[in-house]
Design an enzyme around this catalytic site. Structure first.
Site, PDB file in Angstrom:
ATOM      1  N   GLY A  11       0.737  -1.137   0.157  1.00 41.52           N
ATOM      2  CA  GLY A  11      -0.053   0.043  -0.086  1.00 41.52           C
ATOM      3  C   GLY A  11       0.790   1.170  -0.027  1.00 41.52           C
ATOM      4  NE  ARG A  21      14.603  16.024  -1.723  1.00 41.85           N
ATOM      5  CZ  ARG A  21      15.002  16.504  -0.399  1.00 41.85           C
ATOM      6  NH1 ARG A  21      14.742  15.788   0.741  1.00 41.85           N
ATOM      7  NH2 ARG A  21      15.626  17.760  -0.267  1.00 41.85           N
ATOM      8  NE  ARG A  25      18.398  15.352  -4.421  1.00 43.74           N
ATOM      9  CZ  ARG A  25      17.495  16.342  -4.529  1.00 43.74           C
ATOM     10  NH1 ARG A  25      17.366  17.259  -3.315  1.00 43.74           N
ATOM     11  NH2 ARG A  25      17.000  16.702  -5.486  1.00 43.74           N
ATOM     12  NE  ARG A  72      -2.109  -4.681  -1.989  1.00 40.73           N
ATOM     13  CZ  ARG A  72      -1.561  -4.014  -0.688  1.00 40.73           C
ATOM     14  NH1 ARG A  72      -0.955  -4.423  -0.207  1.00 40.73           N
ATOM     15  NH2 ARG A  72      -2.290  -3.016  -0.307  1.00 40.73           N
ATOM     16  CG  ASP A 103       3.296  -7.628   7.087  1.00 40.96           C
ATOM     17  OD1 ASP A 103       2.847  -6.966   6.163  1.00 40.96           O
ATOM     18  OD2 ASP A 103       2.727  -7.981   8.229  1.00 40.96           O
ATOM     19  CB  THR A 126       2.491   0.420   6.070  1.00 40.15           C
ATOM     20  OG1 THR A 126       1.100   0.357   6.581  1.00 40.15           O
ATOM     21  CG2 THR A 126       3.299   0.172   7.242  1.00 40.15           C
ATOM     22  CB  ILE A 127      -1.260   4.826   6.611  1.00 40.53           C
ATOM     23  CG1 ILE A 127      -2.246   4.028   6.187  1.00 40.53           C
ATOM     24  CG2 ILE A 127      -0.914   5.926   5.695  1.00 40.53           C
ATOM     25  CD1 ILE A 127      -3.563   4.371   5.809  1.00 40.53           C
ATOM     26  CG  ASP A 128      -1.931  -0.255   8.013  1.00 38.42           C
ATOM     27  OD1 ASP A 128      -2.883   0.707   7.766  1.00 38.42           O
ATOM     28  OD2 ASP A 128      -2.025  -1.175   7.259  1.00 38.42           O
ATOM     29  CG  ASP A 130       0.931  -3.057  10.433  1.00 37.66           C
ATOM     30  OD1 ASP A 130       1.629  -2.385   9.786  1.00 37.66           O
ATOM     31  OD2 ASP A 130      -0.050  -3.637   9.892  1.00 37.66           O
ATOM     32  NE  ARG A 172      -3.023  -4.356   5.856  1.00 32.73           N
ATOM     33  CZ  ARG A 172      -2.243  -5.217   4.906  1.00 32.73           C
ATOM     34  NH1 ARG A 172      -2.634  -5.396   3.989  1.00 32.73           N
ATOM     35  NH2 ARG A 172      -0.909  -5.517   5.255  1.00 32.73           N
ATOM     36  CD  GLU A 188     -17.609  12.237  22.972  1.00 34.21           C
ATOM     37  OE1 GLU A 188     -17.342  11.916  21.659  1.00 34.21           O
ATOM     38  OE2 GLU A 188     -17.154  13.064  23.347  1.00 34.21           O
ATOM     39  CE  LYS A 214     -18.639  13.671  27.019  1.00 37.66           C
ATOM     40  NZ  LYS A 214     -17.519  13.106  26.724  1.00 37.66           N
TER      41      LYS A 214
HETATM   42  P1  ATP Z   1       0.740  -2.880   3.154  1.00 38.25           P
HETATM   43  O1  ATP Z   1       0.853  -3.444   4.790  1.00 38.25           O
HETATM   44  O2  ATP Z   1       0.891  -1.501   3.170  1.00 38.25           O
HETATM   45  O3  ATP Z   1      -0.446  -3.555   2.664  1.00 38.25           O
HETATM   46  P2  ATP Z   1       2.820  -5.079   2.415  1.00 38.25           P
HETATM   47  O4  ATP Z   1       4.041  -4.643   1.952  1.00 38.25           O
HETATM   48  O5  ATP Z   1       2.408  -5.673   3.517  1.00 38.25           O
HETATM   49  O6  ATP Z   1       2.168  -3.347   2.630  1.00 38.25           O
HETATM   50  P3  ATP Z   1       1.539  -6.918   0.403  1.00 38.25           P
HETATM   51  O7  ATP Z   1       0.495  -6.824  -0.484  1.00 38.25           O
HETATM   52  O8  ATP Z   1       1.389  -7.695   1.703  1.00 38.25           O
HETATM   53  O9  ATP Z   1       1.696  -5.600   1.292  1.00 38.25           O
HETATM   54  O10 ATP Z   1       2.987  -7.205  -0.131  1.00 38.25           O
HETATM   55  C1  ATP Z   1       3.360  -6.773  -1.250  1.00 38.25           C
HETATM   56  C2  ATP Z   1       4.089  -7.512  -2.183  1.00 38.25           C
HETATM   57  O11 ATP Z   1       5.211  -8.198  -1.505  1.00 38.25           O
HETATM   58  C3  ATP Z   1       3.350  -8.318  -2.632  1.00 38.25           C
HETATM   59  O12 ATP Z   1       2.234  -8.127  -3.932  1.00 38.25           O
HETATM   60  C4  ATP Z   1       4.274  -9.478  -3.211  1.00 38.25           C
HETATM   61  O13 ATP Z   1       4.603  -9.035  -4.377  1.00 38.25           O
HETATM   62  C5  ATP Z   1       5.185  -9.220  -2.201  1.00 38.25           C
HETATM   63  N1  ATP Z   1       5.089 -10.484  -1.308  1.00 38.25           N
HETATM   64  C6  ATP Z   1       4.341 -10.620  -0.084  1.00 38.25           C
HETATM   65  N2  ATP Z   1       4.465 -11.744   0.497  1.00 38.25           N
HETATM   66  C7  ATP Z   1       5.309 -12.436  -0.392  1.00 38.25           C
HETATM   67  C8  ATP Z   1       5.980 -13.682  -0.124  1.00 38.25           C
HETATM   68  N3  ATP Z   1       5.418 -14.646   0.890  1.00 38.25           N
HETATM   69  N4  ATP Z   1       6.763 -14.182  -0.994  1.00 38.25           N
HETATM   70  C9  ATP Z   1       7.406 -13.444  -1.985  1.00 38.25           C
HETATM   71  N5  ATP Z   1       6.780 -12.117  -2.183  1.00 38.25           N
HETATM   72  C10 ATP Z   1       5.679 -11.657  -1.313  1.00 38.25           C
END
Ligand code: ATP
Length: 322
Positions: A11, A21, A25, A72, A103, A126-128, A130, A172, A188, A214
């Site tokens: 994402g 950047r 650099r 993806r 991850d 990632t904005i999450d 996590d 998520r 709240e 409230k």
């Molecule tokens: P976000 O948390 O923002 O969704 P993310 O990196 O966790 O980011 P994913 O869609 O889970 O997003 O993974 C991004 C890409 O990483 C996948 O589309 C794939 O190309 C690669 N990827 C994920 N898991 C695997 C895996 N087990 N083996 C190889 N490549 C992977």
């Protein structure tokens, strides 16, 4: 290490451009040749690898999204896909790769570098918020600012009409954006995946608020919360509680916008750290920020571990909502 490529994957998050950047650099500053890979791992497989110079990344520090685009890519999950990706890296004589993402993206990087002779460093984008091994991920602060701006506006209309609003935010299966924006937006109550709240408890709390005169309330609901999201919760509460109830699902605009100062600085520091880690010979590490210091954590640990939700923040929402 002399030739380094950077890609964004998973994402998108505000601040990814500031990080690109910084990576480019910092690499040039240390004498490396720099490359950008378009569309995440898909671009590695399709050989969409372009040389980047200092000018290529000018005027992007303030822009949301990612100039390298992100995707993806299912093919990268196969050995054949990764072989194509590696062959293209060899073709461009690239020996180091910086992966900005979450991850899933780190898992892909880890596997690639175990199969082939390529060094990888991850940067949490990632904005999450996590990911283990960093206090904050790139984009989290900007997303929170976007959410609290929305909550402030919703508060105006909620107060004018004496309404109860359920505001659903992204994250998520993590509740960080919900928790932080609940505190910052003066909500709240907050519903997050890390701590189950029953509808009964929520209704009780809202009843107490009514008793305390409230006249409007905002409940922040994390999208990954177990009750089925803001719509479902609102329906259940409505059955029990005679109150003008509205739902607002904030959606993808939480992912866009110009990054905050905090995210730009975080992205810049982690981009520098990632490149310098590669130049020092590190491999399969994530560059994160812990207690305002750059820290390298093995990608393996970053993927396997979960960050602990700080219970004091949950308590704070309740304290401040009396
Ligand atoms: P976000 O948390 O923002 O969704 P993310 O990196 O966790 O980011 P994913 O869609 O889970 O997003 O993974 C991004 C890409 O990483 C996948 O589309 C794939 O190309 C690669 N990827 C994920 N898991 C695997 C895996 N087990 N083996 C190889 N490549 C992977």
């Amino acid at each position: 290490i002399e030739r380094i490529a950077v890609l964004t994957s998973g994402g998108d998050a505000p601040g990814m451009n500031a990080c690109i950047r910084s990576v480019v650099r910092t690499g040039i500053y240390h004498g490396a040749q720099m490359f950008g890979v378009m569309q995440g791992y898909q671009g590695l497989i399709n050989d969409e690898i372009i040389p980047l110079n200092s000018k290529s990344v000018s005027n992007i520090v303030q822009r949301g999204g990612t100039i390298l685009k992100t995707a993806r890519c299912l093919e990268f999950k196969t050995p054949e896909g990764r072989k194509k990706a590696y062959d293209n890296l060899v073709k461009h004589e690239i020996d180091g790769l910086v992966v900005i993402g979450g991850d899933g993206s780190f898992t892909g990087a880890e596997i690639l570098s175990r199969e082939y002779d390529i060094k990888v460093i991850g940067v949490p984008g990632t904005i999450d918020n996590d990911l283990f091994g960093t206090d904050f991920t790139i984009g989290f602060d900007t997303a929170n600012n976007t959410v609290i701006e929305a909550i402030d506006k919703i508060r105006d209309t909620a107060a004018s009409h004496d309404r109860l609003f359920f505001v659903e935010v992204m994250g998520r299966d993590a509740g960080y954006i919900a928790l932080w924006s609940a505190i910052g937006g003066g909500a709240e109550a907050v519903l997050i995946p890390e701590k189950e709240t029953s509808v009964d408890d929520l209704v009780d709390k809202l009843m107490v608020d009514l008793g305390n005169l409230k006249t409007s309330s905002i409940v922040v609901v994390a999208e990954g919360e177990h009750g089925g999201g803001a719509m479902a919760i609102a329906e259940k509460v409505k059955e029990r509680f005679n109150y003008d109830t509205k739902v607002s699902i904030l959606g993808h605009f939480q992912r866009g916008g110009s990054p905050t100062s905090f995210d730009r600085v975080l992205a810049s520091r982690l981009g520098q750290a990632a490149v310098e880690a590669l130049l020092k010979g590190h491999n399969r590490k994530m560059a994160g920020m812990i207690s305002n210091h750059v820290a390298l954590t093995s990608i393996d640990l970053a993927i396997k571990n979960k960050t602990e939700m700080d219970e004091t923040l949950i308590e704070l929402v309740n304290i401040l909502a009396i």
